[in-house]
Write a protein that holds these residues in place. Structure first.
Motif, short mmCIF file in Angstrom:
data_model
loop_
_atom_site.label_atom_id
_atom_site.label_comp_id
_atom_site.label_asym_id
_atom_site.label_seq_id
_atom_site.Cartn_x
_atom_site.Cartn_y
_atom_site.Cartn_z
N ASP A 148 44.62 13.59 -72.36
CA ASP A 148 43.62 14.61 -72.67
C ASP A 148 42.21 14.01 -72.78
OD1 ASP A 148 45.39 16.74 -72.58
OD2 ASP A 148 45.72 16.77 -74.76
N GLN A 149 42.06 12.94 -73.53
CA GLN A 149 40.74 12.33 -73.69
C GLN A 149 40.29 11.65 -72.40
OE1 GLN A 149 38.75 12.79 -76.46
NE2 GLN A 149 37.20 11.99 -75.07
N VAL A 150 41.23 11.05 -71.68
CA VAL A 150 40.91 10.41 -70.40
C VAL A 150 40.26 11.44 -69.47
CG1 VAL A 150 41.90 9.36 -68.31
CG2 VAL A 150 42.71 8.65 -70.57
N PHE A 151 40.85 12.63 -69.40
CA PHE A 151 40.33 13.65 -68.49
C PHE A 151 39.08 14.34 -69.04
CE2 PHE A 151 43.94 12.81 -66.01
CZ PHE A 151 43.55 13.15 -64.73
N LYS A 152 38.97 14.42 -70.34
CA LYS A 152 37.74 14.96 -70.91
C LYS A 152 36.57 14.05 -70.51
CE LYS A 152 35.79 16.65 -75.21
NZ LYS A 152 35.98 16.88 -76.63
N ASP A 153 36.77 12.75 -70.64
CA ASP A 153 35.74 11.78 -70.27
C ASP A 153 35.49 11.78 -68.76
OD1 ASP A 153 35.61 11.08 -72.94
OD2 ASP A 153 36.83 9.27 -72.72
N LEU A 154 36.56 11.85 -67.98
CA LEU A 154 36.44 11.85 -66.52
C LEU A 154 35.66 13.06 -66.04
CD1 LEU A 154 37.25 10.42 -63.84
CD2 LEU A 154 39.27 11.88 -63.83
N ASN A 155 36.00 14.23 -66.56
CA ASN A 155 35.28 15.45 -66.17
C ASN A 155 33.81 15.35 -66.53
OD1 ASN A 155 37.55 16.73 -65.12
ND2 ASN A 155 38.09 17.64 -67.07
N LYS A 156 33.52 14.80 -67.68
CA LYS A 156 32.12 14.63 -68.11
C LYS A 156 31.40 13.65 -67.18
CE LYS A 156 29.17 15.60 -71.44
NZ LYS A 156 28.58 16.91 -71.51
N ASP A 157 32.06 12.54 -66.85
CA ASP A 157 31.45 11.55 -65.96
C ASP A 157 31.19 12.12 -64.57
OD1 ASP A 157 31.55 9.68 -67.98
OD2 ASP A 157 33.31 8.62 -67.19
N LEU A 158 32.15 12.86 -64.03
CA LEU A 158 32.04 13.34 -62.66
C LEU A 158 31.16 14.57 -62.53
CD1 LEU A 158 35.73 12.86 -61.49
CD2 LEU A 158 33.76 11.45 -60.89
N LEU A 159 31.23 15.47 -63.50
CA LEU A 159 30.52 16.74 -63.38
C LEU A 159 29.36 16.88 -64.35
CD1 LEU A 159 33.64 18.96 -62.78
CD2 LEU A 159 32.00 18.18 -61.09
N GLY A 160 29.20 15.90 -65.22
CA GLY A 160 28.12 15.95 -66.19
C GLY A 160 26.74 15.82 -65.57
N VAL A 161 26.68 15.46 -64.30
CA VAL A 161 25.39 15.37 -63.60
C VAL A 161 24.82 16.75 -63.31
CG1 VAL A 161 25.94 13.14 -62.55
CG2 VAL A 161 26.47 15.24 -61.30
N CYS A 162 25.65 17.78 -63.45
CA CYS A 162 25.22 19.16 -63.19
C CYS A 162 24.89 19.87 -64.49
CB CYS A 162 26.33 19.93 -62.47
SG CYS A 162 26.75 19.29 -60.86
N LYS A 163 23.87 20.70 -64.44
CA LYS A 163 23.54 21.54 -65.59
C LYS A 163 24.58 22.66 -65.70
CE LYS A 163 18.47 21.03 -65.38
NZ LYS A 163 18.37 19.75 -65.82
N LYS A 164 24.68 23.25 -66.89
CA LYS A 164 25.66 24.31 -67.14
C LYS A 164 25.50 25.45 -66.13
CE LYS A 164 27.40 27.43 -70.66
NZ LYS A 164 27.33 27.89 -72.04
N LYS A 165 24.27 25.86 -65.86
CA LYS A 165 24.02 26.96 -64.93
C LYS A 165 24.55 26.61 -63.53
CE LYS A 165 20.38 29.82 -62.98
NZ LYS A 165 19.27 29.66 -62.13
N THR A 166 24.34 25.37 -63.12
CA THR A 166 24.82 24.93 -61.81
C THR A 166 26.34 24.97 -61.75
OG1 THR A 166 22.88 23.50 -61.59
CG2 THR A 166 24.75 23.02 -60.14
#
Length: 154
Positions: A122-140
């Motif tokens: 769970d934490q591995v994927f929480k971090d992975l999602n943040k790393d991969l998609l955190g470059v986008c703003k919420k609206k994007t």
């Protein structure tokens, strides 16, 4: 004008259409993301489809699901859910039980070991999602989700 995808795939000529370019970008991006997911799962000894099955069974709760239901809920098409469940059962991550009323129906449930593995992931994927998609703003991200859903419903 040469765009980024053209450079990445070393293509000199322009794409035949904007739709073609978008389609190839989706393929390229999906491959990139799935390679990252595969890398994250490798130390845990499971594949992305196996991870998906475990998440589906965790969501199903104590009742579990039959193969057909698991297959319908998969993110990507898997032709042989039974074989995948065989592998997960050998690792004690799932258990299966034949139906009492209809012996043809086999229900799969996640085990304590499977739940523990998912808890670690769970934490591995929480971090992975943040790393991969955190470059986008919420609206994007909201727009991306809406666009992808529109494509699937076309």
């Amino acid at each position: 004008m040469v765009n980024k995808l053209q450079l990445e795939i070393k293509q000199a000529k322009t794409f035949e259409s904007l739709e073609h370019e978008a389609f190839l970008n989706l393929q390229r991006t999906t491959d990139f993301l799935m390679r990252k997911v595969t890398e994250a799962l490798k130390p845990f000894g499971i594949t992305p489809p196996q991870y998906n099955v475990l998440r589906i069974l965790r969501g199903a709760g104590d009742c579990g699901l039959i193969n057909r239901e698991i297959g319908e809920r998969m993110l990507t098409y898997v032709p042989d859910v039974t074989r995948m469940l065989d592998r997960l059962e050998k690792r004690d991550l799932v258990c299966r039980e034949r139906g009492v009323e209809d012996r043809r129906l086999v229900t799969a449930c996640i085990t304590k070991e499977g739940l523990a593995l998912l808890s670690d992931l769970d934490q591995v994927f929480k971090d992975l999602n943040k790393d991969l998609l955190g470059v986008c703003k919420k609206k994007t991200l909201v727009e991306l989700i809406e666009t992808l859903e529109r494509l699937r419903s076309a």
